[in-house]
Design an enzyme around this catalytic site. Sequence first.
Site, mmCIF file in Angstrom:
data_model
loop_
_atom_site.group_PDB
_atom_site.id
_atom_site.type_symbol
_atom_site.label_atom_id
_atom_site.label_comp_id
_atom_site.label_asym_id
_atom_site.label_seq_id
_atom_site.Cartn_x
_atom_site.Cartn_y
_atom_site.Cartn_z
ATOM 1 N N GLY A 1 -5.533 37.252 -55.686
ATOM 2 C CA GLY A 1 -4.330 36.509 -55.278
ATOM 3 C C GLY A 1 -3.081 37.298 -55.647
ATOM 4 N N HIS A 2 -3.004 37.739 -56.920
ATOM 5 C CA HIS A 2 -1.859 38.559 -57.345
ATOM 6 C C HIS A 2 -1.800 39.843 -56.515
ATOM 7 C CE1 HIS A 2 -2.798 36.471 -61.293
ATOM 8 N NE2 HIS A 2 -1.533 36.163 -61.127
ATOM 9 N N SER B 1 -6.007 32.429 -62.370
ATOM 10 C CA SER B 1 -6.448 33.051 -63.634
ATOM 11 C C SER B 1 -7.233 32.041 -64.448
ATOM 12 C CB SER B 1 -5.245 33.547 -64.429
ATOM 13 O OG SER B 1 -4.507 34.438 -63.637
#
Length: 273
Positions: A33-34, A183
Amino acid sequence: MKILSNPKELLTSLKELKGSIGFVPTMGALHQGHLSLIKKSVMENDHTIVSIFVNPTQFLPNEDLSTYPRRLEADIKLCSLAKVSLLFTPSYEDLYFEDEVTLCAPSKLGYVLEGFSRPSHFDGVLRVIMKLFNLVKPTRAYFGKKDAQQLKIVEKMVNDLFLNIEIIPCEIIRDEEGLALSSRNAYLSNEEKKDALKISKALELASKEVVKGNKDIKKIEELMGKTLAPLKVEYAKVLRRDFTALNELEIGNSIILICAHVGSTRLIDNIWI
Ligand code: PAF
């Protein structure tokens, strides 16, 4: 890739950078995602700056600040491979001062849903984001749509405080089974991961209802509640994209949001309709 933790060194280093700056603020433990935000920033800007800082001011006293995943070595490798120009990794003492001037989240938007369960959370988010924006002075800043309310509140801060920064919303990235990447997924056991899939399943069923023409918010919310059982659900709601209440679903202007607990892990997800 430069790695800096001192704000003064960052400011000096930034003087040398010519062209546009894309900024991706993170709390580390980077996942796909990051990386999708970083890739987009690298494509759209001359330089990309990533920050990694697990920001204590956005955690409530009973939350997971001490256990939040920290994987700096792996994060550095990922950023370097992704062609990040500069990684900023400040400490608490680098960023915060005694008795400092602070920002407050908006009193309506900042205190519903996430802000209701986590009062003062968005004060902490805005505090740190404003500091980081002032240090990095980005042309564009990239935020994931998974934290939809955070995204909306940051957009509002940029608007209300006349900041010259373009906020770029980025799509939610899911694993092959549909679980939105976070996370905090690192806390889930294999069994819990299966339970967590109820969240994306509920959103999928809700969107199928919309495709069938159902605009009845109560019915859609009930359907999500049934799909999520027996998880502890904090909210499963259909709202306008500005987070105000709707009479009936408005295509192009609605968001369906879920927050549910899987074991001791609090997960959020949403879809934009
Ligand atoms: O979304 C996050 O990871 C954090 O809230 C952010 C934007 C990095 C601020 O600490």
